[in-house]
Enzyme design. Structure first.
Site, short mmCIF file in Angstrom:
data_model
loop_
_atom_site.label_atom_id
_atom_site.label_comp_id
_atom_site.label_asym_id
_atom_site.label_seq_id
_atom_site.Cartn_x
_atom_site.Cartn_y
_atom_site.Cartn_z
N LYS A 152 -20.06 -2.76 10.65
CA LYS A 152 -21.02 -3.03 9.59
C LYS A 152 -21.80 -1.76 9.26
O LYS A 152 -22.06 -1.46 8.09
CB LYS A 152 -21.98 -4.14 10.01
CG LYS A 152 -23.11 -4.38 9.01
CD LYS A 152 -24.03 -5.52 9.41
CE LYS A 152 -25.15 -5.71 8.38
NZ LYS A 152 -25.99 -6.88 8.68
N HIS A 300 24.05 -10.53 3.29
CA HIS A 300 23.10 -11.22 2.41
C HIS A 300 22.59 -12.52 3.04
O HIS A 300 22.52 -13.56 2.38
CB HIS A 300 23.73 -11.48 1.05
CG HIS A 300 24.11 -10.23 0.32
ND1 HIS A 300 23.18 -9.33 -0.17
CD2 HIS A 300 25.33 -9.69 0.04
CE1 HIS A 300 23.81 -8.32 -0.74
NE2 HIS A 300 25.11 -8.49 -0.61
#
Length: 548
Positions: A152, A300
């Site tokens: 932060k 494939h």
């Protein structure tokens, strides 16, 4: 609850932040002493906790125990160490603001410009099969608080959560301090780290029994139900050259605790592509559906050959590869091969003469590796020693994610039936042992074929595959045409029921001697009658294996 608001006009510019004081508290201590040495050489004051402080001091470097900063001893078996204003004020003070600077001075608290923190090994503890009480103790509280506070306040503090980022900090310290761009990059990684960590903790609670802690440590299932929330986290392994096509961007992310194709070690060859990973995963999925030596060849994402070793083969994995390749040598050109046993010299010599994109296996014999690495372009992947498929599969759809339990034959909970003992004979006579073995093989193998799937097999090998068609009749024609004369005397497996008898009749005319399918069509009677008229044995399994 709303956050505090500060007038932007009060902020002072701050880019390069010299590192004068660092807080170090790490579970993973790899690379720690190299980092400490660099910080010490730069005159950085080091504050640390517990075993981290002991390691630093033991190596001869000056270190301040965090208890000296807080004025409070580490307590409750280490559960409380850094949760104190003396630490967090030093991490959260925004020194771009004169008022924060004054408050720190009034409180007698020195700021930190660097926080090096990584968290307790929660995921590793869960994966080890530890008891629930041990798992609970690996839920880090102070660590995430330190990380989030530092991230932060990245305007003033650099936070490092991974040893892989130590070189960046070492370089920054030597150059006079961390830049804002680096601190923002590290802050983003820090928040991703704590998000993944908390997601893992939440998943463990959702997936384990409240009383015993037993159950799958999976982010999806809790006592047979789906968790109300799921977190999908991954760490960037590396960008890929492109995606399915050259205009698409792509990257590989690895999942915490994963043991699959994403964690495979590349031993040789060009960089893996997006399509290589997809096909390699499909190949491994197919080969590892069998407990005996097996090989799958994929093109494939569909098999162009799957086989198991012949019973008396001198070299079982070479036998399996030879049989798989024979199914469709034309399609195997440029394919991806997976073996579920180490690759031997004999198998390597067979592969050497065929253009192959990827070969993935649990390992490679040294002489096999020597043969294969002589081929410039083949990619060789060694699977993790603990390779395992996840029990849950994810698929993205627009606006969300689909989850399902994995369709597998590994005998685990929820797995498909692994043998034919529960099948129902609905036509013809009980088959002999060899035919039953082929039917069982075909039933396992067809699961790896995209729906609609028809697979013809003989002698523990596929001889014809019909895949991905929009109707089952076309899949039957495709399987038969690919098999040619080998269809005569073969067995057939269908991943789902025959909606009409027409698809089955294509197989019967080609000479198929036995069929296995799920059953369940409203026209099962006419399909069964077609098999009876042809004198062909047919079994119903009661379960299907769609693969979309």
């Amino acid at each position: 609850m709303s956050g505090h608001s500060i007038d932007p006009a009060l902020y002072r510019e701050r880019d390069i932040v010299p590192v004068k004081r660092a807080l170090i508290s790490v579970s993973d201590k790899s690379g720690l002493l190299e980092l400490v040495a660099a910080l010490s050489d730069a005159g950085v004051e080091i504050v640390s906790t517990g075993s981290t402080a002991a390691m630093i001091a033991g190596a001869g470097y000056a270190v301040t125990e965090v208890s000296q900063v807080t004025g409070f001893p580490e307590s409750l078996d280490g559960r409380v160490k850094t949760l104190h204003p003396g630490v967090h004020a030093g991490l959260l003070a925004d020194l771009r603001l004169e008022d924060h600077e004054r408050q720190l001075a009034d409180l007698g608290i020195a700021p930190f410009e660097l926080a090096v923190v990584n968290l307790y090994p929660f995921a590793e503890t869960v994966a080890s099969g530890a008891e629930p009480a041990q798992v609970i103790e690996q839920i880090d509280i102070g660590g995430p608080a330190l990380v989030r506070a530092s991230a932060k306040n990245h305007a003033n503090v650099a936070v490092v959560v991974s040893p892989s980022d130590y070189p960046k900090i070492i370089a920054a310290v030597r150059e006079g301090g961390s830049g804002l761009a680096l601190r923002r990059e590290l802050a983003a990684a820090a928040f991703a780290h704590t998000a993944a960590y908390d997601g893992g903790v939440a998943a463990w609670f959702a997936a384990t029994d409240a009383d015993t802690g037993a159950g799958e440590t999976d982010p999806t299932a809790a006592a047979g139900d789906w968790a109300p929330r799921v977190s999908l986290e991954g760490e960037l392994a590396h960008p890929l050259r492109y995606g399915e096509n050259a205009h698409q961007r792509a990257a590989l992310y690895t999942a915490d605790g994963g043991h699959g194709i994403a964690q495979a070690e590349q031993l040789h060859g060009k960089e893996m592509s997006y399509n290589n990973y997809v096909d390699a995963d499909a190949a491994v999925r197919a080969a590892f559906d069998f407990s005996g030596p097996a090989v799958a060849i994929i093109k494939h994402a569909n098999p162009c050959g799957i086989a198991v070793a012949s019973p008396k083969a001198v070299d079982p994995i070479a036998s399996a590869h030879h049989k798989a390749h024979e199914c469709d040598p034309v399609s195997a050109f440029g394919g991806v091969i997976a073996a579920n046993r180490p690759v031997t010299l004999s198998m390597a010599e067979q592969v050497r003469d065929v253009f192959t994109e990827v070969l993935v296996a649990p390992d490679f014999d040294a002489d096999a590796l020597a043969v294969l690495t002589a081929k410039k372009n083949i990619r060789l992947l060694r699977l993790p020693a603990d390779y395992a498929r996840s029990t849950i599969e994810f698929r993205q759809v627009s606006g969300g994610v689909l989850l399902q339990t994995t369709d597998r034959f590994d005998g685990g909970e929820g797995a498909a039936a692994a043998d034919s003992s529960a099948w129902k004979l609905v036509a013809g006579e009980e088959v002999d042992e060899a035919t039953r073995s082929d039917l069982e093989f075909a039933w396992r193998a067809c699961r790896a074929v995209k729906s609609n799937a028809i697979l013809l097999a003989h002698g523990g090998a596929s001889v014809g595959v019909g895949m991905g068609q929009v109707n089952r009749v076309d899949s039957c024609h495709l399987a038969v045409s690919r098999a040619g004369e080998r269809a005569v005397g073969s067995v057939a497996a269908s991943d789902a029921f025959f909606p009409f008898a027409d698809g089955l009749e294509v197989l019967l005319r080609a000479g198929v001697r036995a069929v296995v399918q799920p059953g369940g069509s409203v026209r099962d009677d006419e399909v069964i009658e077609a098999a009876r008229r042809a004198g062909v044995s047919m079994y119903f399994t009661g379960e299907r294996h769609f693969y979309h």
